[in-house]
Scaffold this active site. Structure first.
Site, mmCIF file in Angstrom:
data_model
loop_
_atom_site.group_PDB
_atom_site.id
_atom_site.type_symbol
_atom_site.label_atom_id
_atom_site.label_comp_id
_atom_site.label_asym_id
_atom_site.label_seq_id
_atom_site.Cartn_x
_atom_site.Cartn_y
_atom_site.Cartn_z
ATOM 1 N N LEU A 1 10.819 -20.158 -3.379
ATOM 2 C CA LEU A 1 9.745 -19.355 -2.775
ATOM 3 C C LEU A 1 8.417 -19.515 -3.527
ATOM 4 O O LEU A 1 8.377 -19.440 -4.756
ATOM 5 C CB LEU A 1 10.167 -17.875 -2.829
ATOM 6 N N ASP B 1 0.817 -1.226 0.000
ATOM 7 C CA ASP B 1 0.000 0.000 0.000
ATOM 8 C C ASP B 1 0.846 1.268 0.000
ATOM 9 O O ASP B 1 1.974 1.271 0.483
ATOM 10 C CB ASP B 1 -0.907 -0.028 1.245
ATOM 11 N N HIS C 1 2.297 3.401 -8.898
ATOM 12 C CA HIS C 1 2.107 1.952 -9.100
ATOM 13 C C HIS C 1 3.309 1.349 -9.817
ATOM 14 O O HIS C 1 3.784 0.266 -9.491
ATOM 15 C CB HIS C 1 0.829 1.679 -9.890
#
Ligand code: IPE
Ligand code: IPE
Ligand code: MG
Length: 269
Positions: free
Chosen positions: A159, A48, A65
């Protein structure tokens, strides 16, 4: 106008490069303090603050963004290096459709760009991409990119990167309840066997341990419909750092703080 934009972009680049140098020694020092035996197995991040970060620089939210993608790249890399097992990133919520059309379109396009650009790097780091959310509601190009990311990294053993896209915690619970009901109706599951496990086995994160650590950059103290079921006993770490500025040093600090916490899970120590 174009010159101003170029200058600002160059300034950001310069600032990152130089603060980067100073920070590198500090990162090294901190990384050595991490107890490798007590790493969080699963880290969840609410990415965020992109919009605020950009607006403070007099730029458009989409600039924020775009900058946020660089943070994601860095954090995926450091999680891989540390051998964290699972990283779940909240990239687009089921409520984010409320935003202006242009912003939603940019977020959809950025995801496509991310996978096209990063797929090789993800494979190099043996990352396995696992999209979660109501994927069938996404525009075709976005859905394709997510599928391609999952498909082309399927064999990797490093991962696990859960990409929460068009994800909502309540929607996930609704979808799970539907799956439970379908299994009861078909006779696969008896109503008496509906326990916690019947739910967790049907979540989007089925088979994965719950997050040990939730990180929320940009300072807000709320969950915003993220992983409602899974966060029951997760440690929260809220950072004032905006996501586009969030780098490995911030992640290491979060992990170090996590390692100082005493988790009791309702019991006594
Ligand atoms: C997070 O940044 C990205 C998404 C929600 C897609 P925001 O766009 O929410 O940035 P702020 O919170 O407005 O600063
Ligand atoms: C949460 O951030 C969703 C993502 C980061 C993808 P929001 O910016 O949408 O959350 P609110 O609206 O501040 O709660
Ligand atoms: Mg936000």
């Amino acid at each position: 106008m174009d010159n101003i934009l170029m200058f600002k972009q160059y300034f950001d680049f310069w600032r990152k490069k130089n603060t980067g140098k100073i920070k590198e020694a500090e990162v090294e020092r901190l990384i050595n303090e991490v107890d490798r035996k007590k790493l969080p197995r699963h880290i969840a991040i609410i990415m965020d603050g992109n919009g605020r970060w950009a607006l403070r620089r007099g730029m458009s939210r989409s600039y924020g963004h775009r900058a946020g993608v660089e943070s994601l790249r860095d954090i995926v890399k450091v999680c891989s290096e540390l051998k964290v097992k699972i990283l779940t990133v909240y990239a687009f919520s089921t409520e984010n459709w409320k935003r202006p059309r242009e912003e939603v379109d940019i977020l959809m396009d950025l995801l496509v760009e991310y996978f096209n650009r990063e797929i090789e790097e993800l494979n190099k780091n043996r990352v396995r991409v696992n999209p979660i959310g109501r994927l069938h509601e996404l525009p075709p190009a976005t859905l394709e990119a997510l599928k391609m990311g999952a498909e082309r990294t399927r064999g990797n053993d490093g991962l696990i990167l859960n990409v929460a896209f068009n994800y909502g915690g309540r929607q996930e619970i609704v979808d799970t309840v539907r799956a439970v009901v379908a299994d009861v109706l078909s006779g696969k599951l008896s109503a008496a066997d509906i326990e916690e496990r019947a739910i967790s086995e049907r979540l989007y994160t089925a088979g994965q341990p719950d997050p040990d650590l939730l990180i929320r950059p940009a300072g807000d103290f709320r969950i915003s419909n993220f992983l409602l079921w899974q966060l029951a006993y997760t440690e929260f770490w809220i950072s004032p750092v905006m996501w586009p500025d969030f780098r490995r040093i911030d992640l290491i600090n979060a992990i170090l703080e996590f390692q100082r916490r005493e988790r009791r899970f309702g019991g006594l120590k």
